[in-house]
Design an enzyme around this catalytic site. Structure first.
Site, PDB file in Angstrom:
ATOM      1  CE1 TYR A 117      -3.631   2.567   0.563  1.00  0.00           C
ATOM      2  CE2 TYR A 117      -2.349   3.311   2.457  1.00  0.00           C
ATOM      3  CZ  TYR A 117      -3.386   3.499   1.566  1.00  0.00           C
ATOM      4  OH  TYR A 117      -4.179   4.609   1.667  1.00  0.00           O
ATOM      5  CG  ASP A 151       6.033   3.661   0.545  1.00  0.00           C
ATOM      6  OD1 ASP A 151       6.356   4.383   1.508  1.00  0.00           O
ATOM      7  OD2 ASP A 151       4.851   3.484   0.202  1.00  0.00           O
ATOM      8  CE  LYS A 158       2.345   4.671   8.526  1.00  0.00           C
ATOM      9  NZ  LYS A 158       1.013   5.097   8.947  1.00  0.00           N
TER      10      LYS A 158
END
Length: 437
Positions: free
Chosen positions: A146, A241, A273
């Site tokens: 994702y 990623d 994050k």
């Protein structure tokens, strides 16, 4: 499913559903995968969440990764409060964004960094930059990885290993998905076939450094290095990623698990994050020549009013400066303890399971045997997980409310927090066994 009484969470959820789709602002929060009432959290400190009904929970999602140090860390709060007192947004360059960029460059192989406000924005911008740099359009991604809700990356696999994809969700035009190839993860033959058929059209290949959005599924040994070399051989860019793994899996992120050892580097990386310290912040970075194609140096346009926000970059900088090697050692030790107890409890209860890990993050698959791709992850017993989840919640442990998510620990998970988790596991394992019988 008895559980603790949660009348205030229930009332808030009912109100939220009348003004917000599904009652939540990110789908997994709705508890749709496990059933029951989502807990509305009032406050958090250290390793603990407190909901609006006054119940405490050991937090094993840590805001889906960012709270590496725990909630409300006093030194991070002090830095944030000082920054807020100076103003919240200027729309100008500031010193904290320079300092945070320097910290990211020092920890990773990237040479230059551009800040944005979300992981989705980071991956979207990295792909635009890759297309602008190469003059090509096709993107390769892997099923189960994702990369945010970018149209081109919400694609489903086509009918063959090297075919272009189809839209994976309503609202994504076929034209957007049609330039994306979706391959099975950890499948070198599929990658080779895709580049053989489309190599001169492929702008980039994007992958999670270690996938964590189908549960933690580590790359097979040498796989990421193979991807980097394959892209290089065909003139495409390799995008790693690290929105989830960056500064979470290790001090150097997921790259520290293999790239730093094997000697390969991505062309572009994305971060989020942890680097935001709990604030909406993300970044993408990479080789200086590639990043030099961004405006104002180059023709590829990207901009954002709140990019490099002084509060977010201050929080991120404080977090990374406090994330010392000793902190990562403590996180790893805590993960060791919890993983060992999970395995013991599920084994004793006769529940099929596999625990997989990337540095300090891990997940539990309710099935026999290791998982190497999304197809394998999809075979797990989600009913057993739902029973396990609610038994843990009833015992005061907040797990990710989905069987396809990663578990996270923080430096604030002390003996009391860990003991609460360990005490809850045997009963939860029995609940899972009953659900799978």
């Amino acid at each position: 499913m008895t559980g603790r009484a949660t009348p205030r969470s229930g009332a808030l959820f009912e109100r939220a559903q009348s003004v917000t789709p599904g009652g939540v602002n990110s789908p997994v929060r709705a508890f749709s995968a496990v059933g029951g009432t989502p807990r509305f959290i009032r406050s958090a400190r250290g390793a603990w969440l407190t909901d609006v009904d006054g119940h405490e929970y050991v937090d094993l999602i840590c805001s889906w990764g960012p709270m590496l140090l725990g909630h409300a860390h006093p030194e991070v709060l002090e830095a944030i409060n000082e920054a807020v007192a100076r103003g919240t947004s200027y729309g100008t360059p500031t010193e904290p964004e320079v300092l945070l960029a320097e910290e990211i460059v020092a920890r990773t192989p990237v040479e230059k960094v551009r800040f944005v406000s979300s992981g989705t924005e980071a991956t979207m911008s990295a792909i635009r930059l890759a297309r602008g740099f190469t003059g090509r359009d096709v993107v390769i991604k892997f099923a189960g990885c994702y990369h945010g809700h970018v149209d081109a990356l919400l694609a489903s696999a086509g009918s063959g290993l090297a075919t272009l994809a189809v839209p994976g969700t309503p609202g994504v035009p076929a034209s957007a998905a049609g330039e994306t190839i979706v391959l099975p993860y950890n499948d070198r033959a599929a990658v080779t076939a895709a580049f053989a058929e489309h190599g001169d059209r492929i702008a980039c290949l994007i992958t999670e450094a270690t996938p964590g959005n189908m549960g933690v599924v580590p790359p097979e040994p040498g796989f990421n290095g193979f991807l980097a070399q394959t892209c290089r051989d065909h003139g495409a860019l390799f995008i790693s990623d690290e929105v989830m793994t960056g500064f979470r899996a290790t001090r150097e992120g997921g790259w520290g698990l293999d790239g730093a050892v094997e000697g390969w580097t991505p062309d572009l990386m994305t971060f989020g994050k942890v680097m935001g310290g709990g604030f909406p912040a993300a970044a993408f970075g990479g080789r200086a020549d590639v990043m030099g194609r961004l405006a104002p140096e180059g023709p590829v346009y990207q901009a954002g009013t709140l990019s490099g926000n002084p509060i977010a970059t201050t929080a991120g900088l404080a977090t990374l400066r406090l994330a010392t090697p000793e902190v990562y050692a403590a996180l790893s030790a805590t993960a060791d303890t919890i993983i060992g107890a999970v395995v013991d409890a599920l084994t004793a209860a006769g529940v099929p399971h596999a625990v997989q890990r990337a540095g300090t993050m891990f997940s539990v698959f309710f099935r026999d045997g290791a998982v190497s791709d999304f197809a394998g992850a999809s075979t797990q017993d989600t009913a057993a997980f739902a029973a396990f989840f609610h038994a843990m919640l009833d015992a005061g442990v907040y797990l990710p409310p989905s069987a396809f998510e990663s578990w996270f620990v923080s430096a604030a998970h002390d003996e009391r927090a860990v003991a609460t988790v360990l005490d809850a596991l045997p009963i939860a394992a029995q609940a899972a066994a009953k659900a799978s019988a």
